[in-house]
Scaffold this motif. Structure first.
Motif, mmCIF file in Angstrom:
data_model
loop_
_atom_site.group_PDB
_atom_site.id
_atom_site.type_symbol
_atom_site.label_atom_id
_atom_site.label_comp_id
_atom_site.label_asym_id
_atom_site.label_seq_id
_atom_site.Cartn_x
_atom_site.Cartn_y
_atom_site.Cartn_z
ATOM 1 N N VAL B 217 0.867 -1.180 0.000
ATOM 2 C CA VAL B 217 0.000 0.000 0.000
ATOM 3 C C VAL B 217 0.900 1.225 0.000
ATOM 4 N N ALA B 218 0.803 1.981 -1.081
ATOM 5 C CA ALA B 218 1.640 3.178 -1.198
ATOM 6 C C ALA B 218 0.788 4.411 -0.950
ATOM 7 N N THR B 219 1.206 5.219 0.023
ATOM 8 C CA THR B 219 0.538 6.493 0.283
ATOM 9 C C THR B 219 1.538 7.576 -0.082
ATOM 10 N N ALA B 220 1.189 8.378 -1.066
ATOM 11 C CA ALA B 220 2.172 9.330 -1.590
ATOM 12 C C ALA B 220 1.650 10.754 -1.525
ATOM 13 N N PHE B 221 2.566 11.682 -1.248
ATOM 14 C CA PHE B 221 2.237 13.092 -1.065
ATOM 15 C C PHE B 221 3.011 13.928 -2.083
#
Lengths: 378, 378, 378
Positions: B217-221
């Motif tokens: 799960v990639a959470t990117a900003f």
């Protein structure tokens, strides 16, 4: 600026092994060369249509090449046949493919308008790669524009100075003017140097000592930057110029070699050392050049040790050119003029032809690049 | 073109030792990072106001840094406090200082308008650096624009091809589409790969062999180019996705980790290998990038040998990315278009967000740099 | 931008051996320096008029230099005297020659308008190379514009910081302001540092320990970037400044040294270590500089081991400058301003003089190059 609509040499056959794609920049475009399972040569733009990764870092899978960044797979015509993350494959995923022809160990590529590529126009050197001749292909990389390298080949007066310890035995190359024939496709230069000492290069190789008659006949083509130099040496008084590179002077197309027609002459040549060097220059970028050459000979055909010795001696000599030409390239002042002397006649003809052909390709646009050295005509 | 008004990672705490100023180019500006006597971190423009010598070649004296060219001395806010050759010190000798926040081993810097720097906006990774996790910081330098590096992280289909001998066990990463959630601050990508072989990377490490369930799960900003990838593996049939990186979807602010709220799930995770990799990309120049990463794990916490082994294995894998991305960067044709496929959805969203944020910062001026690769939308 | 109509140092005599032409770029032009059979120095443009090959790769033949590409041969005035491939030699084959004067081991060259070259304007350092002094020439290459290197020499406050472990014994160089005399041709800076500890550099060399009186008198000329630094040390209370570099303050011409007129002073100097360093900076390109220096001393004249020791110690110190100045050069922001402090007075005077002289040479065209660092006057 390059002529685009012609065949350029992309490499020698032995450079591209099965399963090992080769990256090579040609005319300032990245190209990947590889072989299908059947060994057929393929040339694609070396830039994946998706994220521009080099396909030459890819993996060959049967008759296809897979980009190893996100897995797109391309066939030998550049069509995308698999995009792992989706089912449909839009046609815009195609990468550009280039016509290629592989013949007598030479790989020719067409970087221009594909519709104009005619395999019949591929230079024909079948005669030179027939069993009558032997030798090996070689390669050298130049940090110099291709015309500076070609200039060198077309003014053999340099041999007396650049190659004083190798190819030259006297200053004959500089002091005896060659005969120059100009054609709409290129030129022929004929050099005849009678009664010369044996040059260092032939020591221990020639079956005679000296003095000798020497000759060099250079047939050069603007398209593809191809030059064939036929050179011979014989005991003084026995030399005779025989040219096998036969060209239709109107079209510039190589035709069947003279050899068949002149075979009656051969007995006279029994005591002669005959070389033929095929030089081909393919621009890598505006400022660097692939220099492919084939050193062929028509004597001692089965002597493989001699093949090695000659390859080493000529490499030594050609490195002398490279040192000088790369120093020249670094030293060029784009705001100054090169002063013209008599021995420049051949190279100037070829530079003019090249400029004209580029202009013709580009229509009304000028083919003169500001990067070209300027010449002051005396 | 960069977003300027956000926190970027300037380094890991261990990189800046007492008395040893560190020079680092960030967003194309030279920065010197150093610590006061009390250990507080300071970031100044690494260019003396006097003759532009780098302050990073200077000498730390208590809470000040002395330029070792002509001896000007600066305090932690950049004010000049001594000019040896004169008594008065005009205020124009001040050098620019940058807001910095050091937290959980991460040094965050604000390169934009100082008045807008809000320490509360520093990304909150307290949960990841809590004793529940262990691991080591690492660094890699890229000769590529930061977006090319970020693109790689946001399209995990590359794992099947770039990391075939390391991280991947099948082509699942390429063939099983992730779920993509788009937000005004970034995105979340959820990958679920059930019933897979054990990848080479886990050999000798995992307490199970295979098949396994895997998830990422990639959470990117967009701001700061931060991506948190939570990855897990468990025996097939036992896998369960648990996300600890909690974000307020409206603001994009990290909030307290989910972990507390989901601790009831943990018994189910006893047999699970859980990693969390914090990737942060800070532009060095338009064409080079600092890649900071923290490889954290939630198993075998006390096993330092395992920490070393994992660090080496992941470095091997991440060097596979570096080779490909730097080759891609050199290969980009600025006049051509990248053709879009389905797996580009995430990276395109992030590129659009970035462009939009840059435009907002610049008012009416366009944020589109000519250096950006062009995309052809299918 | 350079002043062109003045004498620049092209090299030291020992650098150009018989039969070994030396290539050196000066004021961004390639120059070949060589000697005729009689040893007379010749400077030609290092670019053959024909194909622009470097003549420095040529072969010296008697009083001529032959280009080893196609064999053109040039005499010491640059006239072509042989073109092997033809009989007539058009005058346009001439290569540019530069006026040179060799004197006291220094080779001076005139890169400007040849008609303006006046050998009487060659800087006169006969006194420094008389048997009263001894020492060795030295050379260092800088990747920095010549003015950055000159700035360093003209602000000796740097000695306290750059040379803290070598030349300096205290911060006197930074805290005791020098006396500055400005002239239309350059300047003189007089530094007097009484009652100082012995600097590391003099340990084991000076016949006294400390405290000592030290002084430095720098006489600098805008034309040719020449600076003469006369330095002395004596036991505290015994120091006395004696300047031998005598200049006509109106014209800036060196005149006969003061030495004769002040020889009555010498008995007072028996216990004094006197050095004189001749620094000459010749631009190689806009961004690189030839730094020639002669370290001369007026004590222990016959001690060759001391000559070596001093050469090594000063080289160590001058490499400290090089590290700092090249770091500065890389660090310059062309859009920012250098803030001015008191110790910049000398270098600013010299920069203004240089700018003015360039403008005068160029007529109404501005001599201000955009590459010059900008200065903010406090």
């Amino acid at each position: 600026m390059f002529i685009r609509n012609c065949w350029y040499l992309a490499g020698h056959s032995g450079e591209i092994a099965a399963g090992a794609p080769l990256a090579r920049r040609l005319l300032d475009e990245p190209v990947v060369l590889w072989r299908t399972g059947a060994g057929e040569l393929v040339a694609l733009l070396d830039r994946c249509s998706h994220r521009m990764a080099p396909l030459s870092k890819g993996r060959q899978e049967g008759d296809t090449l897979r980009c190893m960044y996100h897995g797109l797979r391309f066939d030998s015509r550049g069509a995308c046949v698999e995009a792992p993350c989706q089912s449909g494959i839009p046609s815009n995923l195609r990468v550009r493919s280039f016509p290629v022809v592989e013949r007598t160990g030479l790989i020719w590529i067409w970087m221009g308008e594909a519709a104009l590529a005619d395999p019949d126009e591929v230079p024909d050197f079948d005669w030179l790669f027939s069993p009558d001749w032997t030798g090996e292909p070689a390669y050298m990389h130049y940090e110099a524009n291709f015309e500076l390298v070609r200039d060198n080949i077309l003014d053999l007066s340099h041999v007396a100075f650049v190659h004083g310890q190798t190819l030259a035995s006297s200053d004959a190359a500089a002091t005896i003017p060659p005969e120059l024939e100009r054609f709409p496709w290129g030129l022929r230069l004929t050099n005849w140097h009678p009664n010369e000492p044996l040059p260092p290069h032939y020591e221990g190789i020639a079956p005679f000592t000296g003095p000798i008659d020497r000759w060099f006949v250079a047939t050069a083509f603007a398209k593809g930057n191809v030059a064939v130099i036929e050179a011979g040496s014989a005991p003084a008084g026995e030399g005779v110029i025989l040219v096998e590179a036969a060209v239709d002077t109107a079209s510039g197309r190589e035709v069947a070699s003279h050899a068949a027609g002149v075979s009656a002459e051969y007995p006279r040549l029994a005591n002669t050392l005959r070389h033929c060097i095929l030089h081909v220059l393919t621009p890598e970028t505006e400022n660097s050049t692939h220099y492919f050459y084939n050193l062929r000979r028509r004597f001692a055909l089965g002597d493989e040790a001699l093949t090695r010795t000659l390859a080493e001696r000529f490499e030594t000599a050609f490195l002398e050119d490279k040192v000088m030409i790369e120093a020249q390239a670094r030293n060029i002042d784009p705001d100054a003029h090169m002063q013209v002397i008599r021995s420049d006649a051949a190279l100037l003809h070829m530079r003019r032809l090249t400029r004209k052909m580029i202009e013709q390709e580009n229509g009304s646009r000028s083919g003169a690049s500001t990067r070209q050295p300027k010449h002051a005509l005396a």
